[in-house]
Design a protein around this motif. Sequence first.
Motif, short mmCIF file in Angstrom:
data_model
loop_
_atom_site.label_atom_id
_atom_site.label_comp_id
_atom_site.label_asym_id
_atom_site.label_seq_id
_atom_site.Cartn_x
_atom_site.Cartn_y
_atom_site.Cartn_z
N GLN A 15 0.89 -1.23 0.16
CA GLN A 15 -0.10 -0.13 0.11
C GLN A 15 0.93 1.39 -0.03
O GLN A 15 0.52 2.14 -0.86
CB GLN A 15 -0.86 0.07 1.22
CG GLN A 15 -2.16 -0.89 1.03
CD GLN A 15 -3.11 -0.46 0.29
OE1 GLN A 15 -2.85 -0.83 -1.18
NE2 GLN A 15 -4.35 -0.29 0.71
N LYS A 16 1.90 1.08 0.72
CA LYS A 16 2.80 2.61 0.78
C LYS A 16 3.49 2.66 -0.47
O LYS A 16 3.70 3.71 -0.89
CB LYS A 16 3.90 2.28 1.86
CG LYS A 16 4.84 3.44 1.96
CD LYS A 16 6.00 2.98 3.03
CE LYS A 16 6.83 4.17 3.18
NZ LYS A 16 7.12 5.20 2.18
N LYS A 80 2.14 1.76 11.31
CA LYS A 80 1.99 1.69 9.63
C LYS A 80 0.77 2.42 9.10
O LYS A 80 0.73 3.16 8.19
CB LYS A 80 2.08 0.22 9.23
CG LYS A 80 3.50 -0.46 9.53
CD LYS A 80 3.67 -1.69 8.71
CE LYS A 80 5.21 -2.27 8.71
NZ LYS A 80 5.88 -1.56 7.60
N LEU A 84 0.49 5.56 6.58
CA LEU A 84 -0.22 5.38 5.05
C LEU A 84 -1.20 6.58 5.21
O LEU A 84 -1.57 6.91 4.30
CB LEU A 84 -0.77 3.94 5.32
CG LEU A 84 0.14 2.83 4.75
CD1 LEU A 84 -0.71 1.50 5.22
CD2 LEU A 84 0.92 2.88 3.42
N GLN A 87 0.39 9.55 4.31
CA GLN A 87 0.56 9.56 2.66
C GLN A 87 -0.50 9.67 2.14
O GLN A 87 -0.40 10.56 0.99
CB GLN A 87 1.45 8.23 2.64
CG GLN A 87 2.09 8.51 1.21
CD GLN A 87 2.97 7.11 1.02
OE1 GLN A 87 2.90 6.03 1.93
NE2 GLN A 87 3.83 7.10 0.18
#
Length: 144
Positions: A15-16, A80, A84, A87
């Motif tokens: 996903q990142k 995490k 995300l 971002q």
Amino acid sequence: MTTASNDIIALLDQQKQLLDELLLSLRQEIAALANRDIAALENILALKTTQLQQLQQNDALLAACADIAEQKQQAWFKQKVAELDAQLEECKRQNDINQQTLEQSQLTLARFKTELLASRGKSGLTYTSKGKPAVESKGKGIKA
């Protein structure tokens, strides 16, 4: 960590990576908007669509993980997800900037079109039913 945890970590890492690629695409999009490069914009649009579909598929895979509820309580998972989310907010901000740039460009083009139409003949300048300027092209050669 269990195998399920490793699978979840791999999905979150993916996903990142996808969000990194999406942010890059959004930055390329604003450059293409500035250059008025239609071909590049079409390519970027197709790429963004694919990236968004991949993000959606990864979300579905994460939701389908067997022990996702248990992993959500872990500190590493929360960290995490927070990264995300940050971002994703950056992607949304860049998308908003791109949208404003596009809207301003469209307004500039509309104003330019109006000025061109007005310079072609003030006597023939009319407006459509939607309020858009248009030049009446009926000349003296038309007989009713």
